[in-house]
Motif scaffolding. Sequence first.
Motif, mmCIF file in Angstrom:
data_model
loop_
_atom_site.group_PDB
_atom_site.id
_atom_site.type_symbol
_atom_site.label_atom_id
_atom_site.label_comp_id
_atom_site.label_asym_id
_atom_site.label_seq_id
_atom_site.Cartn_x
_atom_site.Cartn_y
_atom_site.Cartn_z
ATOM 1 N N TYR A 40 0.826 -1.213 0.000
ATOM 2 C CA TYR A 40 0.000 0.000 0.000
ATOM 3 C C TYR A 40 0.861 1.264 0.000
ATOM 4 O O TYR A 40 0.540 2.235 -0.673
ATOM 5 N N ARG A 41 1.970 1.231 0.733
ATOM 6 C CA ARG A 41 2.874 2.390 0.721
ATOM 7 C C ARG A 41 3.411 2.641 -0.689
ATOM 8 O O ARG A 41 3.485 3.770 -1.138
ATOM 9 N N GLU A 42 3.787 1.572 -1.362
ATOM 10 C CA GLU A 42 4.331 1.709 -2.717
ATOM 11 C C GLU A 42 3.282 2.238 -3.697
ATOM 12 O O GLU A 42 3.574 3.090 -4.525
ATOM 13 N N ILE A 43 2.062 1.747 -3.593
ATOM 14 C CA ILE A 43 0.976 2.237 -4.454
ATOM 15 C C ILE A 43 0.775 3.728 -4.236
ATOM 16 O O ILE A 43 0.675 4.507 -5.191
ATOM 17 N N ALA A 44 0.734 4.138 -2.969
ATOM 18 C CA ALA A 44 0.519 5.552 -2.650
ATOM 19 C C ALA A 44 1.688 6.411 -3.123
ATOM 20 O O ALA A 44 1.492 7.491 -3.689
ATOM 21 N N TRP A 45 2.904 5.950 -2.904
ATOM 22 C CA TRP A 45 4.091 6.708 -3.308
ATOM 23 C C TRP A 45 4.122 6.898 -4.823
ATOM 24 O O TRP A 45 4.407 7.984 -5.318
ATOM 25 N N THR A 55 8.714 17.042 -0.969
ATOM 26 C CA THR A 55 8.403 17.628 0.340
ATOM 27 C C THR A 55 8.277 16.592 1.453
ATOM 28 O O THR A 55 8.207 16.954 2.618
ATOM 29 N N VAL A 56 8.255 15.312 1.113
ATOM 30 C CA VAL A 56 8.100 14.256 2.115
ATOM 31 C C VAL A 56 9.355 14.210 2.991
ATOM 32 O O VAL A 56 10.479 14.171 2.483
ATOM 33 N N THR A 57 9.159 14.242 4.321
ATOM 34 C CA THR A 57 10.284 14.351 5.256
ATOM 35 C C THR A 57 10.817 13.010 5.749
ATOM 36 O O THR A 57 11.976 12.928 6.134
ATOM 37 N N GLN A 61 8.955 4.431 2.780
ATOM 38 C CA GLN A 61 8.767 3.046 3.216
ATOM 39 C C GLN A 61 8.282 2.971 4.666
ATOM 40 O O GLN A 61 7.846 1.921 5.120
ATOM 41 N N LYS A 62 8.351 4.089 5.398
ATOM 42 C CA LYS A 62 7.916 4.107 6.796
ATOM 43 C C LYS A 62 6.655 4.936 6.996
ATOM 44 O O LYS A 62 6.317 5.297 8.112
ATOM 45 N N VAL A 78 -2.793 5.986 3.566
ATOM 46 C CA VAL A 78 -1.349 6.095 3.732
ATOM 47 C C VAL A 78 -1.042 7.569 3.955
ATOM 48 O O VAL A 78 -1.466 8.423 3.173
ATOM 49 N N MET A 79 -0.314 7.867 5.052
ATOM 50 C CA MET A 79 -0.024 9.253 5.399
ATOM 51 C C MET A 79 1.470 9.527 5.270
ATOM 52 O O MET A 79 2.296 8.807 5.837
#
Length: 109
Positions: A40-45, A55-57, A61-62, A78-79
């Motif tokens: 799900y993280r990969e799909i969102a990214w 801008t992602v800090t 993957q976390k 996914v936030m």
Amino acid sequence: MKSQSLLLKFPIKLLIAIILCIATLSACKKEDARISDATYREIAWNYLDPSSKTTVTTQWQKASVTYEKRDNKDMVTVMFNTTQDALLGPIFVYIDSKNQKVVGIGARF
């Protein structure tokens, strides 16, 4: 006497082994059926545009993954925390867990 106790021990051990095998196989099937948080993280990214990604800090993957029901659908959120969280808030990507398609992105103000 020894032959009777041997006959009783063998079927019990066999029965325990069979139960353990069945339990292990059913647990594997349940785990395989559920998509992992990493997927799900990969799909969102991959859904984010390049300017948002810069801008992602934290490492994508976390990112935080939550499961909820919205409008009678099972959704995954996914936030991603960003450098603009204080002004606009984090980026939320909503994914339909049934078909693993992105439904949309949360509004940032």
